[in-house]
Design a protein around this motif. Structure first.
Motif, PDB file in Angstrom:
ATOM      1  N   ALA A  51     -48.059   0.122   0.866  1.00  0.00           N
ATOM      2  CA  ALA A  51     -48.077   1.534   1.237  1.00  0.00           C
ATOM      3  C   ALA A  51     -48.882   2.300   0.197  1.00  0.00           C
ATOM      4  CB  ALA A  51     -46.655   2.078   1.310  1.00  0.00           C
ATOM      5  N   ILE A  52     -49.720   3.230   0.660  1.00  0.00           N
ATOM      6  CA  ILE A  52     -50.472   4.126  -0.223  1.00  0.00           C
ATOM      7  C   ILE A  52     -50.042   5.546   0.136  1.00  0.00           C
ATOM      8  CG2 ILE A  52     -52.742   4.916  -0.978  1.00  0.00           C
ATOM      9  CD1 ILE A  52     -53.876   2.255   0.072  1.00  0.00           C
TER      10      ILE A  52
ATOM     11  N   GLY B 124     -43.141   1.584  -6.699  1.00  0.00           N
ATOM     12  CA  GLY B 124     -41.845   1.328  -6.083  1.00  0.00           C
ATOM     13  C   GLY B 124     -42.008   0.419  -4.883  1.00  0.00           C
ATOM     14  N   ALA B 125     -40.954   0.354  -4.091  1.00  0.00           N
ATOM     15  CA  ALA B 125     -40.979  -0.471  -2.884  1.00  0.00           C
ATOM     16  C   ALA B 125     -40.270   0.289  -1.775  1.00  0.00           C
ATOM     17  CB  ALA B 125     -40.291  -1.810  -3.139  1.00  0.00           C
ATOM     18  N   THR B 126     -40.449  -0.188  -0.563  1.00  0.00           N
ATOM     19  CA  THR B 126     -39.763   0.382   0.586  1.00  0.00           C
ATOM     20  C   THR B 126     -39.392  -0.742   1.534  1.00  0.00           C
ATOM     21  OG1 THR B 126     -39.844   2.095   2.289  1.00  0.00           O
ATOM     22  CG2 THR B 126     -41.848   0.828   1.949  1.00  0.00           C
ATOM     23  N   ILE B 127     -38.349  -0.517   2.303  1.00  0.00           N
ATOM     24  CA  ILE B 127     -37.932  -1.488   3.304  1.00  0.00           C
ATOM     25  C   ILE B 127     -38.366  -0.957   4.663  1.00  0.00           C
ATOM     26  CG2 ILE B 127     -35.991  -2.695   4.345  1.00  0.00           C
ATOM     27  CD1 ILE B 127     -34.549  -2.367   1.633  1.00  0.00           C
ATOM     28  N   LEU B 128     -39.159  -1.746   5.369  1.00  0.00           N
ATOM     29  CA  LEU B 128     -39.694  -1.331   6.658  1.00  0.00           C
ATOM     30  C   LEU B 128     -38.651  -1.521   7.754  1.00  0.00           C
ATOM     31  CD1 LEU B 128     -43.213  -2.956   6.281  1.00  0.00           C
ATOM     32  CD2 LEU B 128     -42.553  -0.612   5.796  1.00  0.00           C
ATOM     33  N   GLY B 129     -38.932  -1.009   8.925  1.00  0.00           N
ATOM     34  CA  GLY B 129     -38.011  -1.075  10.051  1.00  0.00           C
ATOM     35  C   GLY B 129     -37.623  -2.483  10.449  1.00  0.00           C
TER      36      GLY B 129
ATOM     37  N   ALA C  85     -42.217  -3.685   1.511  1.00  0.00           N
ATOM     38  CA  ALA C  85     -43.610  -3.355   1.210  1.00  0.00           C
ATOM     39  C   ALA C  85     -43.654  -2.649  -0.140  1.00  0.00           C
ATOM     40  CB  ALA C  85     -44.200  -2.460   2.290  1.00  0.00           C
ATOM     41  N   LEU C  86     -44.588  -3.055  -0.980  1.00  0.00           N
ATOM     42  CA  LEU C  86     -44.759  -2.400  -2.276  1.00  0.00           C
ATOM     43  C   LEU C  86     -45.582  -1.132  -2.097  1.00  0.00           C
ATOM     44  CD1 LEU C  86     -45.491  -5.481  -4.539  1.00  0.00           C
ATOM     45  CD2 LEU C  86     -43.344  -4.246  -4.292  1.00  0.00           C
ATOM     46  N   ILE C  87     -45.289  -0.118  -2.911  1.00  0.00           N
ATOM     47  CA  ILE C  87     -46.004   1.158  -2.850  1.00  0.00           C
ATOM     48  C   ILE C  87     -47.000   1.183  -4.002  1.00  0.00           C
ATOM     49  CG2 ILE C  87     -45.767   3.659  -2.916  1.00  0.00           C
ATOM     50  CD1 ILE C  87     -42.809   3.180  -2.012  1.00  0.00           C
ATOM     51  N   LEU C  88     -48.287   1.308  -3.672  1.00  0.00           N
ATOM     52  CA  LEU C  88     -49.341   1.321  -4.685  1.00  0.00           C
ATOM     53  C   LEU C  88     -49.457   2.710  -5.290  1.00  0.00           C
ATOM     54  CD1 LEU C  88     -52.133  -0.678  -2.835  1.00  0.00           C
ATOM     55  CD2 LEU C  88     -50.544  -1.516  -4.549  1.00  0.00           C
TER      56      LEU C  88
END
Length: 132
Positions: free
Chosen positions: A17-18, A113-118, A123-126
């Motif tokens: 993710a950007i 950081g990171a996020t959890i997709l649906g 996914a890592l956040i750049l």
């Protein structure tokens, strides 16, 4: 908890993710448009020389087997500096929740950081500011 708008991209088999607030534009670049300045890849976009960042090299991610004709380049900015991030595929815009990683990962502060997709995938956040 922080919720941001982000552009989801693919790099190899990984999703990243950007944050949208750092993205200027997205360009389709032909191999002929890539020039070299002091052995670094750059593109000339509307009169501005923008360095290209190959995320494969930085994130140590294996490249895809098939090489497409044109490169998809996400132009990010920090102040008046700009850089072009070469990505494989654009997935789309999404609202994501940032989960801090703490001290688990330290790739020169490029991952914010990171996020959890649906679908349950992570996914890592750049951090585009660290890449410019």
């Amino acid at each position: 908890l922080a919720i941001i708008q982000a552009l989801m991209i693919e790099l190899g088999e990984e999703k990243y993710a950007i944050p949208l607030n750092s993205i200027q534009t997205i360009e389709d670049v032909t191999p002929e448009d890539i020039k070299y300045v002091r052995t670094k890849e750059v593109i000339n976009l509307r009169g501005m020389v923008i360095p290209l960042v190959r995320l494969y090299d930085i994130l140590d991610c294996p490249p895809r087997e098939e090489e497409s004709e044109n490169l998809t380049v996400v132009i990010v900015s920090k102040g008046d500096k700009q850089a072009g991030l070469v990505v494989d595929n654009l997935i789309g815009q999404q609202e994501i929740v940032i989960k801090p990683l703490g001290k688990y990962i330290n790739i020169e502060k490029m991952i914010s950081g990171a996020t959890i997709l649906g679908d349950g995938e992570v996914a890592l956040i750049l951090d585009a500011n660290a890449l410019v």
